[in-house]
Design an enzyme around this catalytic site. Sequence first.
Site, PDB file in Angstrom:
ATOM      1  N   ARG A   1       0.845  -1.201   0.000  1.00  0.00           N
ATOM      2  CA  ARG A   1       0.000   0.000   0.000  1.00  0.00           C
ATOM      3  C   ARG A   1       0.878   1.248   0.000  1.00  0.00           C
ATOM      4  NH1 ARG A   1      -5.291  -0.866   3.579  1.00  0.00           N
ATOM      5  NH2 ARG A   1      -4.847   1.319   3.986  1.00  0.00           N
TER       6      ARG A   1
ATOM      7  N   ARG B   1      11.579   5.227   3.068  1.00  0.00           N
ATOM      8  CA  ARG B   1      11.867   6.669   3.084  1.00  0.00           C
ATOM      9  C   ARG B   1      12.604   7.078   4.357  1.00  0.00           C
ATOM     10  NH1 ARG B   1       6.086   8.863   2.389  1.00  0.00           N
ATOM     11  NH2 ARG B   1       7.118  10.866   2.705  1.00  0.00           N
TER      12      ARG B   1
ATOM     13  N   ASP C   1       2.107   5.156  -0.279  1.00  0.00           N
ATOM     14  CA  ASP C   1       1.625   6.411   0.266  1.00  0.00           C
ATOM     15  C   ASP C   1       1.406   7.443  -0.839  1.00  0.00           C
ATOM     16  OD1 ASP C   1       1.682   5.513   2.895  1.00  0.00           O
ATOM     17  OD2 ASP C   1       3.733   6.210   3.240  1.00  0.00           O
TER      18      ASP C   1
END
Length: 283
Positions: free
Chosen positions: A67, A217, A69
Amino acid sequence: MATQRTTRRPDPAVPDLRLRLDIGYDGTEFAGWARQPGERTVQAELSTALSAILHVDGQLYAACAGRTDAGVHARGQVAHVDVPFDKWHAVAKKVPFRLRGTLPPDIRVTAVREAEPGFDARYSALSRRYSYTLCDSTTGPDPLARMWAVRHPNTLDVDRMNAAVPQLLGLHDFAAFCKQTDGRTSIRTLLDANWSRNGEIVTLSITADAFCHSMVRSLVGGFLPVGDGRREPEWMGEVLHAGERHNAANVAPAQGLVLEEVVYPPADQFLARQAITRAIRQL
């Protein structure tokens, strides 16, 4: 804005068939994969298109391997959708063509086919591979690359960043590099990570069994002060084992991140893999 429709409830009298979809998208204009009220999302666009093509009342549900972002891209996303058997076979040969005509230009379904028994896009997966792209040119990235290459103001040393990798590999609690979610573990197995340079472009390729929220990230945010000399490579291991987020390891911008590939075992191992994936990870 994606149209909001009620989620389809399967009719017990009509058997469902599971489809596998391979998907790519430019995440720039999306609020992420998952459906959100009033937001444009990949899941909503895809589900709406499939529901219209198959003439299904209500909204089909597309479950994905990862999923992503808001602002994150994908070349190798995988999803599954359960559809009525009769609706699929009425138009099966036409679905790829109709998806090309129905979906917006920033989403493409590169393959759609009947899934093998036991397939689950999320829980059957062995690993996910992401890339993250930076540009350390003093003038910034090429204008045509600005939507996927993130500018870093200082020159990066890929050898220093790669020197930090070994201490991160294997099974660890990555709480220091994840946004915590209630009831979910941050224990993951990092399988591989490698930084490379091509001119002014610096790219990370990173693979794990799965990633927790913002993990890639956050790891990039930790590698950056190592790469530009503000921290030593050993610092990444210190942050990892401290188990708490460090203010020097900021979450890197979404635009540089791409889901590149999802790997699955042979079909006869799908169910066994699901059992492993659903089990609570422990150190």
